[in-house]
Scaffold this motif. Sequence first.
Motif, short mmCIF file in Angstrom:
data_model
loop_
_atom_site.label_atom_id
_atom_site.label_comp_id
_atom_site.label_asym_id
_atom_site.label_seq_id
_atom_site.Cartn_x
_atom_site.Cartn_y
_atom_site.Cartn_z
N VAL A 71 0.85 -1.19 0.00
CA VAL A 71 0.00 0.00 0.00
C VAL A 71 0.88 1.24 0.00
CG1 VAL A 71 -0.13 0.06 2.52
CG2 VAL A 71 -1.92 1.17 1.17
N ASN A 72 0.42 2.28 -0.65
CA ASN A 72 1.13 3.55 -0.59
C ASN A 72 0.68 4.29 0.66
OD1 ASN A 72 2.41 5.99 -0.99
ND2 ASN A 72 0.98 6.71 -2.56
N GLY A 73 1.41 4.08 1.74
CA GLY A 73 1.06 4.72 3.00
C GLY A 73 1.68 6.07 3.20
N GLY A 74 2.46 6.55 2.21
CA GLY A 74 3.07 7.87 2.32
C GLY A 74 4.54 7.81 2.67
N PHE A 75 5.12 8.99 2.83
CA PHE A 75 6.56 9.14 3.07
C PHE A 75 6.99 8.46 4.37
CE2 PHE A 75 10.22 11.38 4.80
CZ PHE A 75 11.09 11.45 3.72
N ALA A 76 6.30 8.77 5.46
CA ALA A 76 6.69 8.23 6.76
C ALA A 76 6.54 6.71 6.77
CB ALA A 76 5.85 8.87 7.86
N ALA A 77 5.40 6.21 6.30
CA ALA A 77 5.16 4.76 6.33
C ALA A 77 6.17 4.01 5.47
CB ALA A 77 3.74 4.47 5.85
N GLY A 78 6.47 4.54 4.29
CA GLY A 78 7.43 3.87 3.42
C GLY A 78 8.82 3.82 4.01
N ASN A 79 9.27 4.94 4.59
CA ASN A 79 10.59 4.96 5.21
C ASN A 79 10.63 4.08 6.46
OD1 ASN A 79 12.67 6.76 3.88
ND2 ASN A 79 10.90 8.11 3.85
N ASN A 80 9.53 4.01 7.18
CA ASN A 80 9.49 3.13 8.35
C ASN A 80 9.69 1.67 7.96
OD1 ASN A 80 9.15 5.22 10.17
ND2 ASN A 80 6.93 4.98 10.31
N ASN A 198 0.84 9.29 10.71
CA ASN A 198 -0.34 10.14 10.54
C ASN A 198 -0.09 11.24 9.52
OD1 ASN A 198 -2.26 9.01 12.42
ND2 ASN A 198 -0.93 9.75 14.06
N TYR A 199 1.18 11.49 9.21
CA TYR A 199 1.55 12.43 8.15
C TYR A 199 1.74 11.62 6.87
CZ TYR A 199 2.60 15.80 11.87
OH TYR A 199 2.52 16.63 12.96
N PHE A 200 0.89 11.83 5.90
CA PHE A 200 1.05 11.10 4.65
C PHE A 200 2.29 11.59 3.90
CE2 PHE A 200 0.32 10.55 0.07
CZ PHE A 200 0.12 9.18 0.02
N MET A 201 2.40 12.89 3.76
CA MET A 201 3.56 13.49 3.12
C MET A 201 3.60 14.97 3.45
SD MET A 201 4.71 13.03 -0.84
CE MET A 201 6.38 13.39 -1.37
N TYR A 202 4.79 15.46 3.79
CA TYR A 202 5.07 16.83 4.21
C TYR A 202 4.78 17.01 5.70
CZ TYR A 202 6.01 17.92 -0.58
OH TYR A 202 6.56 17.91 -1.84
N PHE A 203 5.60 17.85 6.31
CA PHE A 203 5.56 18.21 7.73
C PHE A 203 6.03 17.10 8.65
CE2 PHE A 203 2.71 21.22 5.74
CZ PHE A 203 2.98 22.41 6.40
N LEU A 247 -2.50 22.88 -4.47
CA LEU A 247 -1.71 21.85 -3.82
C LEU A 247 -2.61 20.66 -3.46
CD1 LEU A 247 0.54 23.99 -1.45
CD2 LEU A 247 0.89 23.39 -3.84
N PRO A 248 -2.04 19.46 -3.39
CA PRO A 248 -2.86 18.29 -3.10
C PRO A 248 -3.44 18.33 -1.69
CG PRO A 248 -0.53 17.72 -3.11
CD PRO A 248 -0.63 19.11 -3.64
N ARG A 249 -4.53 17.63 -1.54
CA ARG A 249 -5.24 17.61 -0.26
C ARG A 249 -4.36 17.09 0.88
NH1 ARG A 249 -10.55 17.99 1.10
NH2 ARG A 249 -11.41 16.67 2.77
N TYR A 250 -3.49 16.12 0.56
CA TYR A 250 -2.66 15.55 1.62
C TYR A 250 -1.68 16.57 2.20
CZ TYR A 250 0.89 14.63 -2.07
OH TYR A 250 1.80 14.74 -3.09
N TYR A 251 -1.30 17.59 1.41
CA TYR A 251 -0.42 18.63 1.94
C TYR A 251 -1.13 19.39 3.07
CZ TYR A 251 2.18 22.96 2.39
OH TYR A 251 2.88 24.03 2.92
N GLY A 306 -9.15 19.14 7.08
CA GLY A 306 -8.88 18.48 8.35
C GLY A 306 -7.70 17.54 8.28
N PRO A 307 -7.15 17.15 9.43
CA PRO A 307 -5.95 16.31 9.46
C PRO A 307 -6.17 14.88 9.03
CG PRO A 307 -6.81 16.59 11.67
CD PRO A 307 -7.62 17.50 10.78
N ASP A 308 -7.42 14.44 8.98
CA ASP A 308 -7.70 13.04 8.65
C ASP A 308 -8.17 12.83 7.22
OD1 ASP A 308 -7.10 12.18 11.28
OD2 ASP A 308 -9.07 12.87 11.95
N ALA A 309 -8.00 13.86 6.39
CA ALA A 309 -8.38 13.72 4.98
C ALA A 309 -7.55 12.62 4.34
CB ALA A 309 -8.16 15.04 4.24
N THR A 310 -8.20 11.63 3.75
CA THR A 310 -7.50 10.49 3.16
C THR A 310 -6.94 10.86 1.79
OG1 THR A 310 -8.99 8.97 4.28
CG2 THR A 310 -7.72 8.09 2.44
N PRO A 311 -5.64 10.67 1.59
CA PRO A 311 -5.06 10.96 0.28
C PRO A 311 -5.69 10.09 -0.80
CG PRO A 311 -3.36 10.66 1.93
CD PRO A 311 -4.64 10.21 2.55
#
Length: 318
Positions: A71-80, A198-203, A247-251, A306-311
């Motif tokens: 699954v594409n879980g985002g920057f943090a998940a992939g690096n983890n 919880n951060y998909f990408m950025y911040f 900018l994308p919603r996940y930002y 909101g912070p829980d917007a799903t990418p």
Amino acid sequence: MARSPLHVIILNYGTPDLAIASAQSVLPEIEKIGGRLILVDNASPDNSAAKLTNWRNEHPNAPVKVIMSAVNGGFAAGNNLGIKAGEADFYVLLNSDTLVEPGALSALLAAMKERPKLGLAGPLILDENGAPAVSRFRKRTPFSEFVEATGLDFFYSRFREHVVPIFEDEADAPDWISFACVMIRRQVIDDVGLLDENYFMYFEDSAYCLKAAEKGWRGARIDEARVRHFEAKSSGVEDAAATHRRLPRYYYAARARYFLDHFGRAGLLAANLFWLLGRAVNYARLLTFRAPKKTAKNRALDIWTGPDATPPDMVNRP
């Protein structure tokens, strides 16, 4: 099994040629140090998996491991995923759109070993033209949103402590450093934990550095280490911002998460209101017959995401 001295993690999402070029730039030094390269594909929708696997097979004796995320879980998940792939004394998170110059890893390692409280170290980031890019930053506060939105030098100079980028002519110690390339000490991960998924990408980089600082760890840029960063090639967000596109919603979801985590609900509300106030100040330029500074399309509405917007691209691998 003995702990490895170093693991370098390159996260790929739809940029296999860039990821392979980055891997080729860093692999000789990894082999010299005795470390390992971890390539993580974040469920790319293209032929990334095949390209990365073929490249790995072409280097059968190299210390390389390829991980395919379901699954594409985002920057943090992939690096983890890469961090959890094996024990190491130091971990390097490396963007796929980078090229590591010879000696960069050795310079980062030397700085870490010389300074026991240095928990995170980044190189001097160079842009496509070889010029230093901004890679050191101050803590973003709700009032930073006002200063940034005004676009006016008067506020930048008057409230310098709220200006997030630290420019080359400034000697301020950074509150956080860019994760385009960062070396993290194993003890920091033990103290702070993995990156916040919880951060998909950025911040996620600023959030992680601030948490590390709370535990007494410092971050620094090591200018002897140099890495070229072809910014916006891996995500396109920087390019969208530069051309004032939406900018994308996940930002914005990550932005909301950051302010909630560090300043609470009141802080997030204040950040949004400060941005709107700063934008109004910027529009006052019309009184002097100057056009307002452009910003990302629909930003005045999107900051309320909101912070829980799903990418939209958090998709399962077929």
